[in-house]
Structures are given as C-alpha cells and as structure tokens.
Scaffold this motif. Structure first.
Motif, short mmCIF file in Angstrom:
data_model
loop_
_atom_site.label_atom_id
_atom_site.label_comp_id
_atom_site.label_asym_id
_atom_site.label_seq_id
_atom_site.Cartn_x
_atom_site.Cartn_y
_atom_site.Cartn_z
N SER A 89 0.82 -1.21 0.00
CA SER A 89 0.00 0.00 0.00
C SER A 89 0.85 1.26 0.00
O SER A 89 0.52 2.26 -0.65
CB SER A 89 -0.91 0.02 1.23
OG SER A 89 -1.98 -0.89 1.09
N GLN A 90 1.96 1.22 0.75
CA GLN A 90 2.81 2.39 0.90
C GLN A 90 4.04 2.34 -0.01
O GLN A 90 4.63 3.36 -0.31
CB GLN A 90 3.29 2.50 2.36
CG GLN A 90 2.18 2.82 3.36
CD GLN A 90 1.95 4.30 3.47
OE1 GLN A 90 1.47 4.93 2.54
NE2 GLN A 90 2.29 4.87 4.61
N ALA A 125 -4.45 1.96 0.42
CA ALA A 125 -5.76 1.32 0.57
C ALA A 125 -6.91 2.30 0.35
O ALA A 125 -7.97 2.18 0.95
CB ALA A 125 -5.89 0.63 1.92
N ALA A 126 -6.70 3.28 -0.53
CA ALA A 126 -7.75 4.23 -0.87
C ALA A 126 -8.61 3.74 -2.03
O ALA A 126 -9.71 4.26 -2.26
CB ALA A 126 -7.14 5.59 -1.23
N LEU A 127 -8.13 2.74 -2.77
CA LEU A 127 -8.91 2.17 -3.87
C LEU A 127 -9.50 0.82 -3.50
O LEU A 127 -10.54 0.42 -4.01
CB LEU A 127 -8.04 2.04 -5.13
CG LEU A 127 -7.50 3.35 -5.70
CD1 LEU A 127 -6.61 3.08 -6.90
CD2 LEU A 127 -8.64 4.28 -6.10
N GLY A 128 -8.84 0.10 -2.62
CA GLY A 128 -9.32 -1.20 -2.17
C GLY A 128 -8.45 -1.71 -1.06
O GLY A 128 -7.33 -1.23 -0.85
N LEU A 184 -13.21 4.78 1.56
CA LEU A 184 -11.94 4.08 1.77
C LEU A 184 -10.83 5.10 1.98
O LEU A 184 -10.41 5.79 1.05
CB LEU A 184 -11.61 3.17 0.58
CG LEU A 184 -12.54 1.98 0.34
CD1 LEU A 184 -12.02 1.14 -0.81
CD2 LEU A 184 -12.71 1.13 1.59
N ASN A 185 -10.40 5.25 3.20
CA ASN A 185 -9.26 6.09 3.59
C ASN A 185 -9.30 7.48 2.93
O ASN A 185 -8.37 7.86 2.21
CB ASN A 185 -7.95 5.40 3.24
CG ASN A 185 -6.81 5.87 4.11
OD1 ASN A 185 -6.97 6.71 5.00
ND2 ASN A 185 -5.62 5.33 3.88
N PRO A 186 -10.36 8.25 3.18
CA PRO A 186 -10.44 9.59 2.57
C PRO A 186 -9.25 10.46 2.96
O PRO A 186 -8.76 10.39 4.09
CB PRO A 186 -11.76 10.16 3.13
CG PRO A 186 -12.09 9.32 4.30
CD PRO A 186 -11.52 7.97 4.04
#
Length: 526
Positions: free
Chosen positions: A150-151, A211-214, A518-520
């Motif tokens: 993710s990062q 994890a902003a898209l999934g 998801l993680n705005p």
C-alpha cells in the motif's frame, strides 16, 4: 447517507465478527490511529477480522453506515497513510490475517494474507531455501506485506530487485461495497496467480494507494532461490559526492543486493543506539550466520576487535551486501566494488554494520527513537542517479535557511542513502528532536530499551519548528520534480501529477468508491 451511532455500528459488527474482534475502548482507538510521526483524530473503533469473508461483510456494513474504513498494517509508517481524516472512521487492524497460504515450489510463487509480517514470510520460506525478490523492510518484525504494498517500501533485496511492489504477481482486494476482485492471471476463473500480466495491470492499480482504492487481503509474490553465498563490504568517504557516485556506479553494474549509506551524524546516532560488536546477541548472530566454526571465529573476532571505532566519526559510510552462487562470484563482486571505491578516494573499513544486519535482518525497532529517547522522523526523495548531488544541495539549502530554528530547538539531522535497482537513488534526511514519545513508540520499542532512555517532556515549539522544516523540504522536492514512496496524506501528489493522470485516477476512485469511504484524504481524494 444516514450516519449510524457508534453503538449501533459496533453491535452490527459484533454480529459479523467475534466480540473480541471489535474494540471501542479509547486506548485501542488512540493507539491504532497514530503513526510514528502523527497523532491526530482517533477512530470510532478498531476491528481485527480473522477471515477475509468476515472482513468483506464488515466493510460493506461500515461504509453503508456512513463511516470511513482505514486499513492498518504493522503501523511503522510516518506519512499519515492510516491516520484517519475523520472521527467517524473504523481502523481495520490486519494483524489476524497473517497466514502463509501457499508456497508453490514448482510454479515459484507464494500466496500470503496481507497481515503477514515480512519476518514471518522470510522465516517460512527459509525452510524451502527460497525467498521473495524484495523480502522486507528493516521494520519487518512488524511491517506487513499489505502495508508495504500500500505504501511501497525498500531495503532487503531492493538494490537488485527494486521496490516491494515490483515483486507482486496478484492481489485479492475488497472494494468499498464488500465485493472481492482478483488481479493478474487469478482474474481468470480456476487459473493460478502465476503471472501479473493478463490484460491491463490491475495489480499495479492497487499498489501505492494507501488502501484508498481497495483493501488488499491476499498477495501472491514471486519466489527466487536463496543465494548460496553472501558477502559484504563497507567503505568510508570524506565527501557526499564520492560516496553517491560509488553507490550509483555499483547500482548501474548490478553488483549488490543491498546498498545503504549514512552521513557522519546518522552514523554516530546509530553507533550510540546500537552496541554492534559489543552486543553479545549481535555478535552471536554474526557467528551463527558464518556457516562454519572457522568462519564464525574469524567473523566474531574481527567485529569484536573493531568495536565501535571501525569508522572515523567524521566520515560518510556506505555498506554493500552481495550474493552469488559461488564464493568466487562473491569475491569478484566485492573486489570490483572495493576497486571502484578506491578510484573514488574511498577507504575500505571493517564491515561490521552489514554483517550484523545480515545476521539479524528483522531486529527490534528501537531505532524509531533516538539514543536518548528523541523523536525520529524522515523525509525522502527518489531521484535519478544524475540528480543525486543536486538533490543533496537543494536539501542543504533548506537546512541553511532554517539554521537558527535547528540550533534553537536542538534538532539533529542526518542522511540515509540507498539505491533501488539500477535506476533510483534515495536521499532520506532524518530528523531527531527532543519531544515526548507517543503510545505507538511505547508499544513497539522494547520495554528494556525504553527503560534505559532518559526521554523528554512535551516540546510543542520544537515540533512546530520541525514541521515547518519538513514542509519546506517537501515543497522543494515537489518543485524539483522528485518523487516518493509512502505518499499517504503527507507528500504532494494531486498537486504535482499531470491533470489527465489524476482525472483518470479520480474517475477510477469514483467508480470503486463513489462515497469516498476508503481512507479519505489519501492521494488527495477528498
């Protein structure tokens, strides 16, 4: 969208998960909502799902309740990637989803749940004499596979094999509506996840996204044989430019599996925090890894004799680890590196640091605080080799601009340097400043180590000064065209990427997560 009360939502989640997998106590909400640098809003609750099926149902329930969902791995990042932007948020602690599902030695891939730590994956694969090309970060005792994807991340294997995301073949991802998709060849029914490329690269879409898209639940990663022979060398320099040029040339020639360097300040900090040759555990680890009694005694005696004075305190130092199928191959690479170093006025010194790190690749994360208990945080820039000196000069100019504040607040600054594959030079300024530690530090650092630290009380003035320096530095990097890993909610992305690119990403985000649950805040999605 009707926002449910915290009690209503927690009751619904308890029906999906076990009661002990839903935490609403203040201590948990505060701890899981902060990263190494930032403590801001606390989440409404934390869930620790034990199956992907339960997680998918929980995600749908949470988003329908109007709450945001933020996935958290090992908690070792520092760019607000999982720090909530909203109080009505639920942190997903992925630590219970940590199984190594399949080690396929014929098709050369491993599938793991994304809450698996790099240390657990590495130890599992050792039994097969295999490993993943990128095989973890230094914080891999805690850092997870999913968190690194993710990062994005670097360290073990990076100098030869690239970033964490470069080794991935396939992902299982939960979307904001609870639906699950697979990427790569696994997107074809009843097909193994043996290759990443089957149509457009959807695996890459869900990497580097915080994890902003999934929400990544499973990852399949390539396997390679563990090299039979390894070695290392350490070089000292009096100047940055010669050290940087050596690192770049070694990268261009593909000689090292790992490459990392320190400036004099960071080197001194490291030696204060770690006893290296005087540490019996480290020494034993080096001797055990040597492979034979004779080699073990030789390795142990050289480190013990070198002690902490193997590098002059005013020098820059760079450390290379190499691998090959034969001892002769290792020696050829080391000799080549050492000759390149001498041509650039470098001095070969005792290779204590790479030996200790190689023998203990996933040690304690005590280095996330300074030698006296100072707070610690880095900033980094990824640049082409030709821009390394320019990036260093630009960084030094920012520090010169803030020299008075740095001196006034006793802010220590060092540099960590690295290379990634053959094309990337990493410049990472590292900051230490006197301030109180947060709950995450106290949870992750070894208790015995914490006890030995004098520590500091809260120091908001120093923290504000440091924040201004970091902001100026990141703005300089953005203006200079440098890029970053670990974008989170810290580094500029929306502001600097081409408008057409960002519009495409926004359209994808809209399709996958229309209500931005998801993680705005990550990647500028607000």
């Amino acid at each position: 969208m009707q926002l449910l009360s915290k009690n209503e939502l927690s009751n619904q989640l308890i029906e999906i998960l076990d009661a002990n997998e839903v935490k609403t106590d203040q201590l948990s909400c505060v701890l899981y909502s902060q990263d190494v640098y930032t403590k801001d809003k606390s989440s409404a609750m934390v869930i620790q799902p034990s199956s992907t099926e339960k997680l998918a149902e929980a995600v749908l329930t949470i988003t329908q309740a109007g709450y945001s969902v933020v996935a958290r791995g090992g908690g070792m990042s520092y760019t607000r990637g999982y720090v909530p932007d909203e109080e009505h948020s639920v942190i997903i602690d992925m630590s219970a989803l940590n199984s190594v599902i399949e080690v396929n030695t014929k098709d050369m891939y491993v599938t793991v749940e994304c809450g698996c730590s790099w240390e657990k994956l590495y130890q599992t694969l050792k039994d097969y004499n295999l490993r993943t090309p990128f095989w973890g970060t230094l914080s891999g005792r805690f850092a997870t596979v999913g968190g690194s994807l993710s990062q994005n991340g670097i360290f073990w294997g990076s100098a030869q094999h690239g970033f964490a995301v470069d080794s991935v073949l396939s992902l299982e991802v939960i979307l904001s509506d609870g639906k699950t998709i697979n990427t790569g060849s696994a997107a074809k029914q009843e097909t193994k996840p043996f290759t990443r490329h089957f149509g457009p690269d959807l695996t890459g879409l869900f990497c580097n996204d915080s994890a902003a898209l999934g929400i990544k639940t499973k990852a399949t990663i390539r396997l390679i044989p563990e090299a039979l022979h390894k070695g290392s060398t350490s070089i000292s320099f009096t100047e940055f430019n010669h050290q940087a040029e050596l690192m770049s040339e070694v990268a261009r020639q593909g000689l090292a599996s790992e490459c990392f360097g320190f400036d004099p300040f960071l080197q001194a900090q490291r030696l204060q925090r770690e006893s290296l040759g005087k540490d019996i555990k480290s020494l034993f680890g080096v001797m055990k890894a040597a492979g034979s009694v004779g080699k073990a005694l030789k390795a142990g005696s050289k480190i013990a004799l070198a002690g902490r004075d193997f590098i002059e305190s005013e020098c820059w130092s760079v450390h290379f680890m190499v691998e090959d199928w034969t001892e002769q191959g290792v020696e050829l690479k080391l000799n080549r590196i050492n000759q390149l170093a001498k041509d650039l006025q470098g001095t070969v010194v005792e290779n204590t640091i790479p030996k200790v790190l190689s023998a203990n690749p996933f040690g304690p994360v005590n280095n996330m605080v300074g030698p006296k208990g100072e707070r610690w945080v880095p900033v980094h820039a990824l640049v082409p080799h030709s821009s390394a000196q320019e990036a260093y000069n630009a960084t030094e100019a920012v520090f010169k601009k803030h020299a008075d504040a740095i001196a006034k607040h006793n802010i220590g600054i060092g540099y960590l340097l690295a290379t990634v594959s053959s094309t990337v030079f990493v410049l990472e300024p590292v900051f230490f400043w006197p301030d109180e530690l947060n709950e995450l530090h106290k949870s992750a650092v070894e208790p015995a180590h914490l006890k030995r630290l004098p520590g500091f009380s809260a120091n908001p003035a120093a923290s504000e000064a440091l924040s201004a320096i970091r902001a100026d530095l990141m703005a300089t990097y953005a203006d200079s065209g440098y890029v970053h890993m670990q974008l989170g909610k810290t580094y500029k992305f929306k502001e600097v990427v081409d408008k057409e690119n960002y519009q495409l990403l926004s359209d994808i985000k809209n399709m996958l997560d229309a209500n931005n649950r998801l993680n705005p805040g990550c990647l500028g999605f607000n």
